[in-house]
Scaffold this motif. Sequence first.
Motif, PDB file in Angstrom:
ATOM      1  N   ALA A 104       0.805  -1.206   0.000  1.00  0.00           N
ATOM      2  CA  ALA A 104       0.000   0.000   0.000  1.00  0.00           C
ATOM      3  C   ALA A 104       0.842   1.261   0.000  1.00  0.00           C
ATOM      4  O   ALA A 104       0.335   2.359  -0.141  1.00  0.00           O
ATOM      5  CB  ALA A 104      -0.910   0.010   1.224  1.00  0.00           C
ATOM      6  N   THR A 105       2.140   1.121   0.159  1.00  0.00           N
ATOM      7  CA  THR A 105       3.026   2.275   0.237  1.00  0.00           C
ATOM      8  C   THR A 105       3.558   2.608  -1.144  1.00  0.00           C
ATOM      9  O   THR A 105       4.198   1.797  -1.786  1.00  0.00           O
ATOM     10  CB  THR A 105       4.203   1.994   1.184  1.00  0.00           C
ATOM     11  N   ALA A 106       3.279   3.822  -1.620  1.00  0.00           N
ATOM     12  CA  ALA A 106       3.766   4.251  -2.928  1.00  0.00           C
ATOM     13  C   ALA A 106       4.921   5.215  -2.752  1.00  0.00           C
ATOM     14  O   ALA A 106       4.947   6.009  -1.823  1.00  0.00           O
ATOM     15  CB  ALA A 106       2.649   4.921  -3.709  1.00  0.00           C
ATOM     16  N   THR A 107       5.870   5.126  -3.659  1.00  0.00           N
ATOM     17  CA  THR A 107       6.972   6.071  -3.662  1.00  0.00           C
ATOM     18  C   THR A 107       7.061   6.692  -5.040  1.00  0.00           C
ATOM     19  O   THR A 107       6.844   6.024  -6.054  1.00  0.00           O
ATOM     20  CB  THR A 107       8.295   5.361  -3.329  1.00  0.00           C
ATOM     21  N   ALA A 108       7.355   7.957  -5.112  1.00  0.00           N
ATOM     22  CA  ALA A 108       7.383   8.658  -6.387  1.00  0.00           C
ATOM     23  C   ALA A 108       8.678   8.351  -7.116  1.00  0.00           C
ATOM     24  O   ALA A 108       9.756   8.427  -6.554  1.00  0.00           O
ATOM     25  CB  ALA A 108       7.248  10.153  -6.175  1.00  0.00           C
ATOM     26  N   THR A 109       8.563   7.932  -8.374  1.00  0.00           N
ATOM     27  CA  THR A 109       9.708   7.737  -9.232  1.00  0.00           C
ATOM     28  C   THR A 109       9.425   8.484 -10.519  1.00  0.00           C
ATOM     29  O   THR A 109       8.568   8.086 -11.297  1.00  0.00           O
ATOM     30  CB  THR A 109       9.931   6.239  -9.528  1.00  0.00           C
ATOM     31  N   ALA A 110      10.135   9.584 -10.729  1.00  0.00           N
ATOM     32  CA  ALA A 110       9.910  10.445 -11.894  1.00  0.00           C
ATOM     33  C   ALA A 110       8.443  10.850 -11.957  1.00  0.00           C
ATOM     34  O   ALA A 110       7.822  10.833 -13.017  1.00  0.00           O
ATOM     35  CB  ALA A 110      10.334   9.723 -13.171  1.00  0.00           C
ATOM     36  N   ASN A 111       7.884  11.188 -10.783  1.00  0.00           N
ATOM     37  CA  ASN A 111       6.498  11.663 -10.669  1.00  0.00           C
ATOM     38  C   ASN A 111       5.460  10.600 -10.994  1.00  0.00           C
ATOM     39  O   ASN A 111       4.284  10.913 -11.173  1.00  0.00           O
ATOM     40  CB  ASN A 111       6.273  12.887 -11.559  1.00  0.00           C
ATOM     41  N   VAL A 112       5.870   9.346 -11.114  1.00  0.00           N
ATOM     42  CA  VAL A 112       4.928   8.245 -11.335  1.00  0.00           C
ATOM     43  C   VAL A 112       4.898   7.389 -10.083  1.00  0.00           C
ATOM     44  O   VAL A 112       5.935   6.890  -9.654  1.00  0.00           O
ATOM     45  CB  VAL A 112       5.341   7.385 -12.546  1.00  0.00           C
ATOM     46  N   PRO A 113       3.722   7.216  -9.456  1.00  0.00           N
ATOM     47  CA  PRO A 113       3.665   6.384  -8.241  1.00  0.00           C
ATOM     48  C   PRO A 113       4.144   4.960  -8.532  1.00  0.00           C
ATOM     49  O   PRO A 113       3.847   4.394  -9.587  1.00  0.00           O
ATOM     50  CB  PRO A 113       2.184   6.395  -7.869  1.00  0.00           C
ATOM     51  N   THR A 114       4.890   4.415  -7.598  1.00  0.00           N
ATOM     52  CA  THR A 114       5.409   3.060  -7.732  1.00  0.00           C
ATOM     53  C   THR A 114       4.944   2.228  -6.545  1.00  0.00           C
ATOM     54  O   THR A 114       5.034   2.670  -5.404  1.00  0.00           O
ATOM     55  CB  THR A 114       6.946   3.064  -7.786  1.00  0.00           C
ATOM     56  N   TYR A 115       4.443   1.037  -6.821  1.00  0.00           N
ATOM     57  CA  TYR A 115       3.925   0.147  -5.793  1.00  0.00           C
ATOM     58  C   TYR A 115       4.651  -1.191  -5.870  1.00  0.00           C
ATOM     59  O   TYR A 115       5.059  -1.629  -6.944  1.00  0.00           O
ATOM     60  CB  TYR A 115       2.421  -0.094  -5.975  1.00  0.00           C
ATOM     61  N   THR A 116       4.783  -1.832  -4.740  1.00  0.00           N
ATOM     62  CA  THR A 116       5.367  -3.172  -4.718  1.00  0.00           C
ATOM     63  C   THR A 116       4.279  -4.202  -4.965  1.00  0.00           C
ATOM     64  O   THR A 116       3.195  -4.133  -4.402  1.00  0.00           O
ATOM     65  CB  THR A 116       6.034  -3.448  -3.365  1.00  0.00           C
ATOM     66  N   GLU A 117       4.581  -5.151  -5.807  1.00  0.00           N
ATOM     67  CA  GLU A 117       3.657  -6.221  -6.139  1.00  0.00           C
ATOM     68  C   GLU A 117       3.186  -6.938  -4.868  1.00  0.00           C
ATOM     69  O   GLU A 117       3.967  -7.213  -3.957  1.00  0.00           O
ATOM     70  CB  GLU A 117       4.383  -7.215  -7.049  1.00  0.00           C
ATOM     71  N   SER A 118       1.884  -7.230  -4.825  1.00  0.00           N
ATOM     72  CA  SER A 118       1.323  -7.932  -3.668  1.00  0.00           C
ATOM     73  C   SER A 118       1.761  -9.393  -3.670  1.00  0.00           C
ATOM     74  O   SER A 118       2.017  -9.964  -4.737  1.00  0.00           O
ATOM     75  CB  SER A 118      -0.205  -7.838  -3.719  1.00  0.00           C
ATOM     76  N   PRO A 119       1.864 -10.041  -2.500  1.00  0.00           N
ATOM     77  CA  PRO A 119       2.214 -11.467  -2.461  1.00  0.00           C
ATOM     78  C   PRO A 119       1.264 -12.296  -3.309  1.00  0.00           C
ATOM     79  O   PRO A 119       0.051 -12.075  -3.297  1.00  0.00           O
ATOM     80  CB  PRO A 119       2.082 -11.821  -0.970  1.00  0.00           C
ATOM     81  N   ASP A 120       1.792 -13.247  -4.061  1.00  0.00           N
ATOM     82  CA  ASP A 120       1.030 -14.072  -4.999  1.00  0.00           C
ATOM     83  C   ASP A 120       1.332 -15.545  -4.742  1.00  0.00           C
ATOM     84  O   ASP A 120       2.495 -15.944  -4.652  1.00  0.00           O
ATOM     85  CB  ASP A 120       1.396 -13.674  -6.425  1.00  0.00           C
ATOM     86  N   TYR A 121       0.294 -16.359  -4.655  1.00  0.00           N
ATOM     87  CA  TYR A 121       0.436 -17.774  -4.291  1.00  0.00           C
ATOM     88  C   TYR A 121       1.357 -18.526  -5.249  1.00  0.00           C
ATOM     89  O   TYR A 121       2.300 -19.210  -4.825  1.00  0.00           O
ATOM     90  CB  TYR A 121      -0.947 -18.425  -4.257  1.00  0.00           C
ATOM     91  N   ALA A 122       1.097 -18.444  -6.554  1.00  0.00           N
ATOM     92  CA  ALA A 122       1.877 -19.224  -7.510  1.00  0.00           C
ATOM     93  C   ALA A 122       3.345 -18.801  -7.505  1.00  0.00           C
ATOM     94  O   ALA A 122       4.244 -19.641  -7.554  1.00  0.00           O
ATOM     95  CB  ALA A 122       1.287 -19.085  -8.911  1.00  0.00           C
TER      96      ALA A 122
END
Length: 627
Positions: free
Chosen positions: A36-54
Amino acid sequence: MTQGPARRAVVAVLGVLAVAAATAVGPATTAPAEAATATATANVPTYTESPDYATETFGDPWDYSNTADQNTDRVGYGRYSISKGHLIGTLERSTYFSPVETMPGTLPYGRDGALHPIDTKRYTHLSVSMDQPYAGRQIAISWFTCAARSLSCMGGVTAKVEKGNHVVDVDLTGKSVMGGHVPWTGSKPTLLRVQPIVVHTGESPSGKVSIDWTRLHGGSAPQDALPAGDYGTFRVVARPIAVVDSPNPDQGKDLAAVQRGRSWVLTNGVAGRGVTLKNARFRSWSSVGLTAQNAGPIVRDPEVVFPVSAFDGKQYHWLSWSMSYDGAYDLRNAPGGGKMARLVWSVRGAKGLQVSNDVLTFSGANATPVGPNESGENRIDLAATNPLDETMQKGSPGWKQVVTSLRWDPNEDRGAAVWHLKSFHLRADPAANGWTRIGFHDAAWTAGTTAKVTVTRDGTTTKRVLVDGAAVAKGANSVPFVLGTLPAGSYHATVTLRHPDGSTATSTSAAPVRMSAAPVGAHDPRGHDQAPAATATGVTVAGWAYDPDTTRPLTIRVAEAGRVLATGTTGLTRNDVRKVHPDAPIGSGYRFAVPLASGSHTLCTTAVGAGSGMPETDLGCRTVRVP
């Protein structure tokens, strides 16, 4: 496996996700803090991929880049295939596919849900990117907590889907409305089904559904539904995908190689010498293996009998095979059906044969696993659980005994089935004396990834941290595991990778490595490096090294910041070394070029051992400036 910077086009991603979340049965859940935490990279929000089962369970997301992503034999009421990175299905009544599947009365192997039950606390949503031709419909997602698939252990939810190419994200934690209304939260599903569209009574649907990817993930924010990629107004960056490459079951000693000097890779008569058939007619040896056809006197009971001397089932417990057959996957008790195998063996001191539970044998591309983490053979650990058929007499000795005979029954087809057995192995756990290497890689590598590698002795809390915070290179990585003062025994390796954004992933080796103490008198590599000499294109490294346990040349590695830049070998005459170290071979010297860009470089040189002592010795790190 798709982990590039951009995904295939998705229509109205955020809008459809919002609609799906609103129409899914049940409330939304809270996304993990790191997602849920976004960080700005070149003014574009960046999010970390959510945990995925596969991704976390198999090191391989359901992006349909390989046939391992969906067993197309394990689908219902429709034909499915994997083509060009999509799962393509025909829309028929009640058509569904099963990302997670298990079958009662069978020996689970591979990606079977009985071996990999879903953690419903960690994975709370299912998102699907699909293109389908019907408007105003619903997607139905159901799950079962028992292999028998009875209504009492079934639950499920639905959500609205739109016509065309969209992403739908379904909250699985809402009110369960199917079967026995088993809730998602707190359950342990071993089977998960996805019905892309619900077909109404009396309808005869037509057309196809094309699925780009499926994610069983752990967040409720819109971006949590999406795999890593660039979505224009924001980016989703990949979590690590930790894969332990070594130790693995394929590295253990093979029974046939130990007893006969040759493994059962049945592509020619020499490899198959001594193997006999019963209730089957031999047809040929070829690149697809031993080809035979069901025949009398008992047509539905073909047998492949392997010549073995008595062996310890506790030691040789990794069964692996590669087999295919002509025709479709079919379990009916009729000609063309019975596509299931069995392992049959006898045990010293016990009467009668030991018979395994059914081993499902799939067709076509599903017959042999093909994927980024697959060995090309199917595999079962016969020591991990009781492999006996449920009809066997209670108290039967099972596998972990002294085994005196061994056979493989390829199918139970009442017809004249043609089948091909390419390989058949029984392996022990991998073993090492004194030291070995733990190999791993990050299948979603990014610069700045670090690793923590530990080993834990089986059945105990004895643990050693081999490295923590070590830089991870793209591709193969390894760290030495030296037993040292640890007790001999079997050790599993665990690798935790961390990306620069703080996201982590952990994986443990499928097999342990059985460690014994180094032989008495084992020696470590010895050596010394000289100051590197700068050249117009890099540097020249030189020095000497040898291992008292061998007279063979040693490999010399030169690395910078953990990345190997060049390798060379000893072999140059060094009489001066021989005078000081009489046990050194005359050719203990080395000299070779290392290409480098201009600037300052810190180079570390390592001599790789060839004996049974330490795996390598650091010869030193030196700083040099290249003009």
